[in-house]
Design an enzyme around this catalytic site. Sequence first.
Site, PDB file in Angstrom:
ATOM      1  N   GLN A 151       0.813  -1.215   0.000  1.00 18.01           N
ATOM      2  CA  GLN A 151       0.000   0.000   0.000  1.00 18.01           C
ATOM      3  C   GLN A 151       0.849   1.269   0.000  1.00 18.01           C
ATOM      4  OE1 GLN A 151      -2.303  -0.627   3.554  1.00 18.01           O
ATOM      5  NE2 GLN A 151      -3.653  -2.113   2.585  1.00 18.01           N
ATOM      6  N   HIS A 191      -0.629   0.011   5.560  1.00 18.46           N
ATOM      7  CA  HIS A 191      -1.027   1.031   6.534  1.00 18.46           C
ATOM      8  C   HIS A 191       0.024   2.122   6.720  1.00 18.46           C
ATOM      9  CE1 HIS A 191      -3.770  -2.226   8.505  1.00 18.46           C
ATOM     10  NE2 HIS A 191      -4.012  -2.051   7.228  1.00 18.46           N
TER      11      HIS A 191
END
Length: 149
Positions: free
Chosen positions: A59, A123
């Site tokens: 991510q 995250h």
Amino acid sequence: MGSYDIEEIVDGLDGPWAIDFLPDGGFLVTEIDGRLLHFDAKRARNDVGGLPEIARRGQGGLLDVTVARDFDMSREVFLSFATPQGGGAGTALAVGRLSEDTATLENVRVIFEMTTGGRRGQHFGSRVVESEDGTLFLTIGDRGNSDLA
């Protein structure tokens, strides 16, 4: 619920993550793979060079973009991104000056880097907000370790 219209203003983006608007009607878009795009008020597009080293993993990548409140004078742009760290990556924040021709971020410097990144590619957080007094707020995420939240 009220009705609304959707108007596509640009196409051909690859993994857009964030957008912020420039005073002249143009805007900047980040793509997670590490590209910063400038669109002028007529939607003509160019890639902006001069970015810091970006770690593209999971991510993470090039994340938020925030145009400084005093952009008219400073031409400063803030970028959050995943930065390489000893086999892993952490969240960082950089600032640079957008050149007059919008082709390059100049004098780019990292003003924050989290001290403990990680090997997990999740995250990274990464919203940047500038308050009225110029204070910057940056979310850095829990990096997949809920005890850090």
